[in-house]
Design a protein around this motif. Sequence first.
Motif, PDB file in Angstrom:
ATOM      1  N   LYS A  48       0.840  -1.206   0.000  1.00 35.81           N
ATOM      2  CA  LYS A  48       0.000   0.000   0.000  1.00 35.81           C
ATOM      3  C   LYS A  48       0.871   1.251   0.000  1.00 35.81           C
ATOM      4  CE  LYS A  48      -3.872  -2.060   2.453  1.00 35.81           C
ATOM      5  NZ  LYS A  48      -4.624  -2.082   3.706  1.00 35.81           N
ATOM      6  N   LEU A  49       1.944   1.227   0.791  1.00 32.78           N
ATOM      7  CA  LEU A  49       2.847   2.384   0.846  1.00 32.78           C
ATOM      8  C   LEU A  49       3.590   2.570  -0.480  1.00 32.78           C
ATOM      9  CD1 LEU A  49       4.252   1.997   4.449  1.00 32.78           C
ATOM     10  CD2 LEU A  49       2.591   3.669   3.630  1.00 32.78           C
ATOM     11  N   PRO A  80      -5.001  12.965   0.366  1.00 31.14           N
ATOM     12  CA  PRO A  80      -4.318  11.665   0.452  1.00 31.14           C
ATOM     13  C   PRO A  80      -5.110  10.723   1.363  1.00 31.14           C
ATOM     14  CG  PRO A  80      -3.215  13.269   1.825  1.00 31.14           C
ATOM     15  CD  PRO A  80      -4.285  14.008   1.077  1.00 31.14           C
ATOM     16  N   PRO A  81      -4.966   9.420   1.189  1.00 30.53           N
ATOM     17  CA  PRO A  81      -5.739   8.459   1.993  1.00 30.53           C
ATOM     18  C   PRO A  81      -5.365   8.520   3.473  1.00 30.53           C
ATOM     19  CG  PRO A  81      -4.552   7.348   0.208  1.00 30.53           C
ATOM     20  CD  PRO A  81      -4.142   8.763   0.189  1.00 30.53           C
ATOM     21  N   GLU A  82      -6.379   8.575   4.322  1.00 31.94           N
ATOM     22  CA  GLU A  82      -6.170   8.592   5.768  1.00 31.94           C
ATOM     23  C   GLU A  82      -5.528   7.287   6.235  1.00 31.94           C
ATOM     24  OE1 GLU A  82      -6.639  10.872   8.193  1.00 31.94           O
ATOM     25  OE2 GLU A  82      -7.192  12.385   6.714  1.00 31.94           O
ATOM     26  N   GLU A  83      -5.827   6.208   5.528  1.00 29.23           N
ATOM     27  CA  GLU A  83      -5.270   4.895   5.881  1.00 29.23           C
ATOM     28  C   GLU A  83      -3.741   4.925   5.854  1.00 29.23           C
ATOM     29  OE1 GLU A  83      -5.508   0.308   4.214  1.00 29.23           O
ATOM     30  OE2 GLU A  83      -6.300   1.946   3.004  1.00 29.23           O
ATOM     31  N   ILE A  84      -3.178   5.634   4.901  1.00 29.64           N
ATOM     32  CA  ILE A  84      -1.722   5.742   4.789  1.00 29.64           C
ATOM     33  C   ILE A  84      -1.161   6.491   5.992  1.00 29.64           C
ATOM     34  CG2 ILE A  84       0.161   6.680   3.405  1.00 29.64           C
ATOM     35  CD1 ILE A  84      -1.184   4.278   2.123  1.00 29.64           C
ATOM     36  N   ARG A  85      -1.811   7.577   6.375  1.00 30.93           N
ATOM     37  CA  ARG A  85      -1.347   8.359   7.538  1.00 30.93           C
ATOM     38  C   ARG A  85      -1.399   7.520   8.804  1.00 30.93           C
ATOM     39  NH1 ARG A  85      -3.905  11.363  11.459  1.00 30.93           N
ATOM     40  NH2 ARG A  85      -2.626  13.002  12.389  1.00 30.93           N
ATOM     41  N   ASP A  86      -2.503   6.802   9.004  1.00 35.10           N
ATOM     42  CA  ASP A  86      -2.636   5.954  10.194  1.00 35.10           C
ATOM     43  C   ASP A  86      -1.549   4.892  10.226  1.00 35.10           C
ATOM     44  OD1 ASP A  86      -4.856   7.442  10.830  1.00 35.10           O
ATOM     45  OD2 ASP A  86      -6.279   5.986  10.005  1.00 35.10           O
ATOM     46  N   THR A  91       3.698   2.956  12.643  1.00 38.13           N
ATOM     47  CA  THR A  91       5.000   2.328  12.396  1.00 38.13           C
ATOM     48  C   THR A  91       6.081   3.373  12.161  1.00 38.13           C
ATOM     49  OG1 THR A  91       4.470   2.174  10.060  1.00 38.13           O
ATOM     50  CG2 THR A  91       3.949   0.265  11.419  1.00 38.13           C
ATOM     51  N   HIS A  92       6.026   4.498  12.866  1.00 41.27           N
ATOM     52  CA  HIS A  92       6.942   5.604  12.598  1.00 41.27           C
ATOM     53  C   HIS A  92       8.403   5.270  12.901  1.00 41.27           C
ATOM     54  CE1 HIS A  92       7.470   6.632  16.856  1.00 41.27           C
ATOM     55  NE2 HIS A  92       6.195   6.287  16.984  1.00 41.27           N
ATOM     56  N   ALA A  93       8.676   4.251  13.716  1.00 40.69           N
ATOM     57  CA  ALA A  93      10.060   3.930  14.080  1.00 40.69           C
ATOM     58  C   ALA A  93      10.750   3.050  13.041  1.00 40.69           C
ATOM     59  CB  ALA A  93      10.093   3.235  15.429  1.00 40.69           C
ATOM     60  N   ASP A  94       9.983   2.375  12.192  1.00 43.59           N
ATOM     61  CA  ASP A  94      10.561   1.453  11.213  1.00 43.59           C
ATOM     62  C   ASP A  94      10.935   2.211   9.938  1.00 43.59           C
ATOM     63  OD1 ASP A  94      11.279  -0.638   9.586  1.00 43.59           O
ATOM     64  OD2 ASP A  94       9.469  -1.810   9.930  1.00 43.59           O
ATOM     65  N   PRO A  95      12.228   2.255   9.580  1.00 42.49           N
ATOM     66  CA  PRO A  95      12.626   3.014   8.383  1.00 42.49           C
ATOM     67  C   PRO A  95      12.060   2.434   7.084  1.00 42.49           C
ATOM     68  CG  PRO A  95      14.528   1.914   9.372  1.00 42.49           C
ATOM     69  CD  PRO A  95      13.370   1.702  10.277  1.00 42.49           C
ATOM     70  N   GLU A  96      11.762   1.139   7.071  1.00 38.73           N
ATOM     71  CA  GLU A  96      11.187   0.548   5.859  1.00 38.73           C
ATOM     72  C   GLU A  96       9.794   1.120   5.575  1.00 38.73           C
ATOM     73  OE1 GLU A  96      10.831  -3.836   3.773  1.00 38.73           O
ATOM     74  OE2 GLU A  96      11.353  -3.686   5.882  1.00 38.73           O
ATOM     75  N   TYR A  97       9.086   1.485   6.633  1.00 40.47           N
ATOM     76  CA  TYR A  97       7.780   2.103   6.487  1.00 40.47           C
ATOM     77  C   TYR A  97       7.915   3.617   6.282  1.00 40.47           C
ATOM     78  CZ  TYR A  97       5.094  -2.004   7.965  1.00 40.47           C
ATOM     79  OH  TYR A  97       4.502  -3.237   8.044  1.00 40.47           O
ATOM     80  N   ASN A  98       8.819   4.239   6.995  1.00 41.96           N
ATOM     81  CA  ASN A  98       8.912   5.693   7.013  1.00 41.96           C
ATOM     82  C   ASN A  98       9.512   6.264   5.727  1.00 41.96           C
ATOM     83  OD1 ASN A  98       8.707   8.257   8.059  1.00 41.96           O
ATOM     84  ND2 ASN A  98      10.661   8.149   9.111  1.00 41.96           N
TER      85      ASN A  98
END
Length: 107
Positions: A48-49, A80-86, A91-98
């Motif tokens: 999704k990201l 932008p989709p709220e789902e992406i922000r949530d 998962t703000h600590a994981d660089p793969e997500y951030n």
Amino acid sequence: MTTKRRLITDSFKVVKRSRKGGKREKSPTPPPSPQKEADRVREEELEKLRQFDLDWSFGPCTGISRLQRWERAKLHGLNPPEEIRDLLLQTHADPEYNLGLWSGYPL
């Protein structure tokens, strides 16, 4: 008189071979392990990201994090989709997500 057309298989005798050992019972498939389930969920979230990164309607994504890009898109009214922000906030600590899809490439 017309002759009936026959299939090529009509001229061969049908032979069914029995299985060695007889019939076997099918064992039920085990439920997915929690680790596999967690990996599947993680891959779905990352996909999704990636789709968010590839959607240019939210502006360019090089040089900034995904959350910064989402906030910039919201500021400019791009919805932008709220789902992406949530997902990013969870998962703000994981660089793969951030970090965005293109973060591994130099500018």
